[in-house]
Design a protein around this motif. Structure first.
Motif, PDB file in Angstrom:
ATOM      1  N   SER A  90       0.815  -1.213   0.000  1.00  0.00           N
ATOM      2  CA  SER A  90       0.000   0.000   0.000  1.00  0.00           C
ATOM      3  C   SER A  90       0.852   1.268   0.000  1.00  0.00           C
ATOM      4  N   GLN A 150      -6.562 -10.667  -4.608  1.00  0.00           N
ATOM      5  CA  GLN A 150      -7.197  -9.845  -3.585  1.00  0.00           C
ATOM      6  C   GLN A 150      -7.439 -10.630  -2.300  1.00  0.00           C
ATOM      7  N   PRO A 155      -6.301  -6.131   4.679  1.00  0.00           N
ATOM      8  CA  PRO A 155      -7.442  -5.223   4.464  1.00  0.00           C
ATOM      9  C   PRO A 155      -7.074  -3.844   3.931  1.00  0.00           C
ATOM     10  N   SER A 156      -5.957  -3.277   4.373  1.00  0.00           N
ATOM     11  CA  SER A 156      -5.585  -1.938   3.914  1.00  0.00           C
ATOM     12  C   SER A 156      -5.247  -1.939   2.425  1.00  0.00           C
ATOM     13  N   GLU A 157      -4.559  -2.980   1.959  1.00  0.00           N
ATOM     14  CA  GLU A 157      -4.234  -3.073   0.543  1.00  0.00           C
ATOM     15  C   GLU A 157      -5.487  -3.312  -0.288  1.00  0.00           C
ATOM     16  N   THR A 159      -8.442  -2.297   0.376  1.00  0.00           N
ATOM     17  CA  THR A 159      -9.190  -1.040   0.322  1.00  0.00           C
ATOM     18  C   THR A 159      -8.694  -0.152  -0.810  1.00  0.00           C
ATOM     19  N   MET A 160      -7.379  -0.130  -1.029  1.00  0.00           N
ATOM     20  CA  MET A 160      -6.829   0.668  -2.120  1.00  0.00           C
ATOM     21  C   MET A 160      -7.268   0.116  -3.477  1.00  0.00           C
ATOM     22  N   GLN A 162      -9.982  -1.615  -3.991  1.00  0.00           N
ATOM     23  CA  GLN A 162     -11.418  -1.405  -4.087  1.00  0.00           C
ATOM     24  C   GLN A 162     -11.738  -0.012  -4.602  1.00  0.00           C
ATOM     25  N   GLY A 163     -10.900   0.966  -4.251  1.00  0.00           N
ATOM     26  CA  GLY A 163     -11.111   2.321  -4.742  1.00  0.00           C
ATOM     27  C   GLY A 163     -10.933   2.452  -6.241  1.00  0.00           C
TER      28      GLY A 163
END
Length: 314
Positions: A90, A150, A155-157, A159-160, A162-163
């Motif tokens: 990330s 995925q 989770p943080s990666e 989320t990126m 997913q954006g």
């Protein structure tokens, strides 16, 4: 003289642009105008590119429910985004220069599409329908690889990643926008003198060849053009799967003609109008409570089902 219907669409687009730029303008006027002008330019570039690419693809496929995204462009874009986050993490992904990322993504998508088109057209003896079927299968493979990667992320990666699944018109890089505009203008300049030949190609391969059109070579050139348009627009803001289907259907319904001298500008103007008016509504009225791309995908998906139910396949 331009068709009156095109003129009215152009006038509506100009009004939407004016509303987008000047509605609620207060405070640091020049700073806000600069941000809005950049966002507006991105909306126009993406709309014109997707509208033009979809009409061209439907002409080649002789199918009114086909869009270039069926060839797996969106799936490849998401696979690239997922691969970059997975490889760099990330923090490393966030530090990537915006223009460098745009060039990398656009170049990979164009190169993959051109290689795929060139190889498949030779292997399938210029059978475009078979090539589309192979493209669908490759797109499914890309989606499976993306989903697998995925699941291995924290989770943080995720989320990126997913954006990146939905188109975002805010924070567009100026260099990427300029490069997109140059590519778009170059393609339109090359394409416009050939609108009459596109009318002949819409008759089918056998008929076009009988009328003296070098169909196979021109088909490959137009497929490469479609790849460039879709790749640049997707790399700039993200995937918009059903926008092309929506605006191409509206263009056919409005113009009621097979002449590409009217269909191409109509689809481009309508796509730009949908994006600019929709983004104005979400920014100024709904206060960013939702995302325009989600609504477009829903509306385009519903239109796809309606066209399929009515038998508007050709």
């Amino acid at each position: 003289m331009p068709d009156k219907r095109l003129i009215w669409v152009g006038v509506a687009l100009l009004l939407a642009m004016a509303l987008f730029l000047f509605w609620g303008l207060r405070g640091k006027v020049w700073f806000i105008m600069e941000l809005r002008a950049t966002k507006l330019a991105a909306l126009l570039c993406v709309g014109i590119a997707i509208g033009t690419a979809t009409v061209l693809f439907q002409t080649l496929s002789h199918n009114r429910i086909m869009t270039p995204s069926i060839m797996g462009f969106d799936a490849l874009f998401l696979l690239l985004q997922t691969g970059l986050v997975f490889a760099l993490g990330s923090v490393g992904y966030a530090q990537l220069p915006a223009f460098g990322g745009f060039v990398l993504e656009a170049a990979v998508m164009v190169a993959a599409a051109v290689a795929l088109f060139g190889w498949l057209l030779k292997r399938t003896r210029q059978d475009l329908q078979l090539m589309i079927l192979v493209g669908i299968i490759i797109g499914l493979m890309f989606r499976a690889l993306t989903s697998f990667a995925q699941r291995l992320m924290d989770p943080s990666e995720f989320t990126m990643v997913q954006g990146a699944m939905f188109a975002q018109f805010s924070g567009v890089d100026d260099g990427a926008l300029l490069a997109s505009a140059v590519v778009l203008l170059g393609i339109l300049a090359w394409l416009w003198p050939r609108h009459a030949v596109l009318d002949v190609m819409a008759l089918g391969r056998a008929q076009a060849r009988g009328l003296g059109v070098a169909y196979d070579w021109l088909q490959f050139q137009i497929l490469c053009t479609i790849a460039a348009l879709v790749s640049v627009s997707t790399a700039l803001v993200g995937p918009l799967t059903f926008l092309g289907l929506l605006v191409a259907s509206l263009a056919h319904s409005l113009m009621r003609t097979h002449r590409h001298s009217l269909l191409l500008p109509a689809a481009a103007l309508i796509a730009a109008l949908v994006l600019v008016a929709g983004q104005t509504l979400f920014d100024r009225v709904l206060q960013l409570q939702s995302t325009l791309s989600v609504v477009i995908e829903f509306g385009g998906g519903m239109l796809f089902l309606v066209l399929l139910a009515r038998g508007h396949i050709r």
